[in-house]
Scaffold this motif. Structure first.
Motif, PDB file in Angstrom:
ATOM      1  N   GLU A 126       0.838  -1.203   0.000  1.00 30.51           N
ATOM      2  CA  GLU A 126       0.000   0.000   0.000  1.00 30.51           C
ATOM      3  C   GLU A 126       0.869   1.247   0.000  1.00 30.51           C
ATOM      4  N   THR A 129      -3.812   6.033   0.744  1.00 32.19           N
ATOM      5  CA  THR A 129      -5.255   5.803   0.799  1.00 32.19           C
ATOM      6  C   THR A 129      -5.970   7.135   0.621  1.00 32.19           C
ATOM      7  N   ARG A 321      -7.604   2.817  -2.240  1.00 39.45           N
ATOM      8  CA  ARG A 321      -6.201   2.767  -1.868  1.00 39.45           C
ATOM      9  C   ARG A 321      -5.357   2.528  -3.113  1.00 39.45           C
ATOM     10  N   TRP A 343     -13.154   0.853  -2.523  1.00 38.26           N
ATOM     11  CA  TRP A 343     -13.858   0.160  -1.439  1.00 38.26           C
ATOM     12  C   TRP A 343     -15.271  -0.218  -1.896  1.00 38.26           C
TER      13      TRP A 343
END
Length: 427
Positions: A126, A129, A321, A343
């Motif tokens: 990652e 975000t 993200r 999401w």
């Protein structure tokens, strides 16, 4: 396609770099092919030199007392034998070169130094975000249930009747929302991000698919059309748009294009995966972003292109993200890739909605797409980049699920209202 000079210079080093992608380069096979190629070249050059020397013998033979006709006859007989041998040797050389070219074409692109090690998507890292997943005060449902509750405007049974599994029919407000998303994406990329919009064929030839790396390795993922010509349905607009500059030399870079097309994939390797809903369809739509970049600028171009895809998600206020793909999850043609994962409340997880890649000169070598470097005055391979800006169907899924209400309706995002005739809700 990798630079053959790099392979010849140090195949062991190339093999080591490719291990991060989980690819085992057969160095022994490459060296064997190279040795055969070199031997063939040596033999061919030797015969050509022999032919050149033989053609000069006429004067020598005449000088030694032979008549001109006799000298020509003797030399022509020798030349005829050499030409026959040369023809046979050139056929063998051509066969070896074709075998070597096909072998190199099957090797994936080298990963960038920034690509992390890892086996699969679970090892992606990652980077950033955006937004926070909304906390609902009711039990959320997925886009399939929402589509059924809204007058069955997302109809998978109709899609199955018309075509088969992994197809859908959209109607009414949901169909309009899908169209609005594509229009919004195109307008944003053209008006705000400086892309040139292109409308391209969704039927492509084999040369185009070889140019971007889908052929020969991934033919099973393609829909091939029947007939006496090698036509395929395009799996992504990356194929026709990137091939616009196949076999061409451009004077000015960068060049940026966007296209909205239907895309077609057989999903041959996805049996049992994402069988519910619109996440993995045989036919879907994307707004694609393509950059042609000078080599020194392609790393910056990847950041810019990815940012343009992110801008769509941010305008729609969808939490997402950004991850950098590890070596084991990196695509065949890519040297570095960012995935944007939106999401989805109905699944309670992040799912890929855009994949943005720098392929370096891997595709341009296959396509022979070049640019005239103003500093050197020479024609050099340019760099190509591509990304979804965004996958329209998956964006529709994200909007439906993130903007759902307790009564089963879906609120239209603010930025899409002008494209929906001012409609506030789909219900």
């Amino acid at each position: 396609m990798l630079d053959p000079k790099l392979l010849r210079a140090n195949p062991e080093e190339i093999a080591e770099k490719l291990k991060i992608k989980g690819y085992e380069l057969d160095v022994a096979s490459f060296k064997s092919l190279e040795a055969r190629r070199k031997q063939s070249d040596v033999e061919t050059q030797s015969l050509r030199a022999e032919r050149k020397a033989a053609s000069k013998k006429i004067g020598q033979l005449v000088g030694s007392g032979m008549s001109v006709d006799e000298a020509k006859a003797e030399v022509n007989e020798t030349l005829s034998k050499i030409d026959q041998q040369l023809g046979e040797l050139e056929t063998v050389a051509s066969s070896i070169q074709l075998e070597l070219d096909n072998w190199i074409m099957a090797i994936p692109n080298l990963p960038d130094a920034e690509v992390p090690a890892g086996a699969d998507e679970d090892d992606n890292i990652e980077v950033s975000t955006y937004g926070e997943p909304k906390v609902f005060d009711f039990d959320v449902v997925d886009h399939v249930s929402l589509g059924e509750s809204i007058g069955n405007e997302l109809d998978f049974a109709a899609g199955a009747k018309l075509a088969g599994s992994r197809f859908a029919v959209m109607k009414g407000g949901i169909a309009r929302l899908h169209r609005a998303l594509a229009q919004f994406m195109l307008n944003t990329h053209v008006d705000q991000h400086g892309y040139t919009e292109v409308n391209v064929p969704v039927i492509v030839n084999a040369d185009s698919l070889r140019g971007t790396g889908q052929l020969p390795k991934f033919e099973e993922d393609l829909f091939k059309l029947q007939g006496d010509r090698s036509f395929y349905l395009a799996p992504t607009a990356e194929v026709p748009v990137t091939n616009l500059y196949r076999d061409e030399i451009v004077d000015t870079l960068p060049l940026k294009f966007t296209a909205h097309t239907a895309c077609f994939r057989s999903e041959a390797g996805s049996a049992g995966r994402d069988t519910r809903g619109m996440i993995r369809q045989h036919q879907f739509e994307k707004v694609e972003l393509i950059h042609f970049s000078a080599p020194a600028e392609s790393n910056n171009a990847l950041e810019e292109l990815t940012g343009h895809a992110e801008a769509i998600l941010q305008a729609l206020e969808l939490p997402y993200r950004k991850v950098i793909l590890c070596g084991g999850d990196l695509g065949f043609s890519a040297r570095k890739t960012y995935d944007l994962e939106v999401w989805l409340p109905g699944q309670a997880k992040f799912r890929e909605i855009s994949s943005c890649s720098n392929t370096g000169d891997f595709q341009s070598r296959r396509m022979k797409a070049r640019w005239k470097n103003p500093e050197t005055g020479k024609n050099e391979y340019l760099h190509t980049l591509n990304g979804s800006g965004l996958a329209v169907g998956r964006t529709l899924v994200a909007v439906l699920e993130n903007y759902q209400n307790a009564d089963g309706s879906v609120t239209v995002p603010e930025v899409l209202k002008p494209y929906m005739g001012g409609l506030e809700k789909i219900s």
